[in-house]
Design a protein around this motif. Structure first.
Motif, PDB file in Angstrom:
ATOM      1  N   SER A  40     -23.177 -13.113  33.272  1.00 17.62           N
ATOM      2  CA  SER A  40     -23.810 -11.753  33.002  1.00 17.62           C
ATOM      3  C   SER A  40     -23.078 -11.084  31.814  1.00 17.62           C
ATOM      4  O   SER A  40     -23.634 -10.303  30.984  1.00 17.62           O
ATOM      5  N   ALA A  41     -21.644 -11.149  31.901  1.00 21.60           N
ATOM      6  CA  ALA A  41     -20.665 -10.549  30.704  1.00 21.60           C
ATOM      7  C   ALA A  41     -21.093 -11.244  29.478  1.00 21.60           C
ATOM      8  O   ALA A  41     -21.059 -10.554  28.555  1.00 21.60           O
ATOM      9  N   ALA A  42     -21.305 -12.563  29.508  1.00 23.52           N
ATOM     10  CA  ALA A  42     -21.454 -13.221  28.346  1.00 23.52           C
ATOM     11  C   ALA A  42     -22.877 -12.887  27.554  1.00 23.52           C
ATOM     12  O   ALA A  42     -23.011 -12.767  26.338  1.00 23.52           O
ATOM     13  N   MET A  43     -23.838 -12.534  28.344  1.00 27.47           N
ATOM     14  CA  MET A  43     -25.208 -12.077  28.028  1.00 27.47           C
ATOM     15  C   MET A  43     -24.959 -10.484  27.441  1.00 27.47           C
ATOM     16  O   MET A  43     -25.594 -10.270  26.092  1.00 27.47           O
ATOM     17  N   ILE A  44     -24.015  -9.887  28.093  1.00 31.15           N
ATOM     18  CA  ILE A  44     -23.862  -8.463  27.494  1.00 31.15           C
ATOM     19  C   ILE A  44     -23.041  -8.706  26.150  1.00 31.15           C
ATOM     20  O   ILE A  44     -23.337  -8.000  25.011  1.00 31.15           O
ATOM     21  N   PHE A  45     -22.124  -9.643  25.895  1.00 30.13           N
ATOM     22  CA  PHE A  45     -21.269  -9.734  24.869  1.00 30.13           C
ATOM     23  C   PHE A  45     -22.366 -10.348  23.560  1.00 30.13           C
ATOM     24  O   PHE A  45     -22.308  -9.850  22.403  1.00 30.13           O
ATOM     25  N   ALA A  46     -23.453 -11.117  23.930  1.00 28.77           N
ATOM     26  CA  ALA A  46     -24.675 -11.559  23.236  1.00 28.77           C
ATOM     27  C   ALA A  46     -25.206 -10.454  22.465  1.00 28.77           C
ATOM     28  O   ALA A  46     -25.812 -10.463  21.410  1.00 28.77           O
ATOM     29  N   THR A  47     -25.327  -9.574  23.202  1.00 31.71           N
ATOM     30  CA  THR A  47     -26.131  -8.236  22.674  1.00 31.71           C
ATOM     31  C   THR A  47     -25.200  -7.292  21.703  1.00 31.71           C
ATOM     32  O   THR A  47     -25.866  -6.407  20.821  1.00 31.71           O
ATOM     33  N   GLY A  64     -19.220  -5.334  27.610  1.00 33.48           N
ATOM     34  CA  GLY A  64     -18.784  -6.888  27.960  1.00 33.48           C
ATOM     35  C   GLY A  64     -17.554  -6.932  28.499  1.00 33.48           C
ATOM     36  O   GLY A  64     -17.328  -7.698  29.544  1.00 33.48           O
ATOM     37  N   ALA A  65     -16.464  -6.224  27.818  1.00 29.47           N
ATOM     38  CA  ALA A  65     -15.159  -6.562  28.304  1.00 29.47           C
ATOM     39  C   ALA A  65     -15.088  -5.762  29.901  1.00 29.47           C
ATOM     40  O   ALA A  65     -14.379  -6.372  30.651  1.00 29.47           O
ATOM     41  N   ILE A  66     -15.598  -4.782  29.746  1.00 33.96           N
ATOM     42  CA  ILE A  66     -15.552  -4.192  31.301  1.00 33.96           C
ATOM     43  C   ILE A  66     -16.121  -4.927  32.316  1.00 33.96           C
ATOM     44  O   ILE A  66     -15.812  -4.930  33.386  1.00 33.96           O
ATOM     45  N   SER A  67     -17.433  -5.391  31.912  1.00 34.82           N
ATOM     46  CA  SER A  67     -18.071  -6.455  32.846  1.00 34.82           C
ATOM     47  C   SER A  67     -17.254  -7.855  33.220  1.00 34.82           C
ATOM     48  O   SER A  67     -17.652  -8.414  34.311  1.00 34.82           O
ATOM     49  N   LEU A  68     -16.349  -7.980  32.347  1.00 31.88           N
ATOM     50  CA  LEU A  68     -15.405  -9.253  32.935  1.00 31.88           C
ATOM     51  C   LEU A  68     -14.570  -8.944  34.241  1.00 31.88           C
ATOM     52  O   LEU A  68     -13.992  -9.788  34.849  1.00 31.88           O
ATOM     53  N   VAL A  69     -14.287  -7.576  34.461  1.00 26.78           N
ATOM     54  CA  VAL A  69     -13.435  -7.368  35.531  1.00 26.78           C
ATOM     55  C   VAL A  69     -13.850  -7.631  36.882  1.00 26.78           C
ATOM     56  O   VAL A  69     -12.954  -8.217  37.541  1.00 26.78           O
ATOM     57  N   PRO A  70     -15.217  -7.594  37.245  1.00 28.72           N
ATOM     58  CA  PRO A  70     -15.547  -8.006  38.568  1.00 28.72           C
ATOM     59  C   PRO A  70     -15.360  -9.791  38.623  1.00 28.72           C
ATOM     60  O   PRO A  70     -14.826  -9.954  39.744  1.00 28.72           O
ATOM     61  N   MET A  71     -15.410 -10.342  37.725  1.00 32.52           N
ATOM     62  CA  MET A  71     -15.332 -11.566  37.733  1.00 32.52           C
ATOM     63  C   MET A  71     -14.019 -12.007  37.974  1.00 32.52           C
ATOM     64  O   MET A  71     -13.615 -12.863  39.058  1.00 32.52           O
TER      65      MET A  71
END
Length: 110
Positions: A78-85, A91-98
Motif C-alpha cells: 500500500s505504501a509503495a502504491m502511495i509513493f507511486a502516486t 507514503g513515508a507515513i504509511s510505512l509506519v504501520p508496516m
C-alpha cells in the motif's frame, strides 16, 4: 510491556482488517486509487485478501508470525502504491504501520 505490544499489535491487525475489507468490498475510493495506478480489480482483491488473511492469522499465537508478515507486506505494498502516486510524505507515513507490525510481531512471536 507485553500488554502494550499486544495492544499495538491488535490495533494494527484491526487496521489491516479494515483496509483489506474495503478492498474486498471494492469501495469506490479503492477502485479509483487502483485504477489511477493502472491496476485492475484483480490486484485490489488480491491485496485485500492478503490484508484480511494476515489480520485473521494474527489472532492465534501459532500463526501470529506469518500473520504479522502478511499484514506488514500488505502495508508495504500500500505504501509503495502511495509513493507511486508521487505523494512522498503520505507514503513515508504509511510505512509506519508496516515497521510497527514487523517489530511487534517479532517480539510477540519470540
Amino acid at each position: 510491556m507485553r500488554v502494550l505490544l499486544l495492544i499495538v499489535f491488535g490495533l494494527l491487525a484491526l487496521l489491516s482488517l479494515a483496509a483489506g475489507g474495503a478492498k474486498l468490498a471494492a469501495m469506490p475510493q479503492e477502485v479509483e486509487f487502483f485504477s489511477a495506478l493502472g491496476l485492475d480489480t484483480f490486484w485490489l482483491h488480491a491485496l485485500g485478501a492478503v490484508q484480511v488473511a494476515g489480520a485473521i492469522a494474527c489472532i492465534l499465537p501459532a500463526t501470529r508470525k506469518i500473520g504479522a508478515f502478511a499484514v506488514a507486506t500488505g502495508f508495504g505494498f500500500s505504501a509503495a502504491m502511495i509513493f507511486a502516486t508521487g505523494n512522498m510524505m503520505f507514503g513515508a507515513i504509511s510505512l509506519v504501520p508496516m515497521v510497527l507490525m514487523l517489530l511487534t510481531g517479532r517480539k510477540l512471536a519470540a
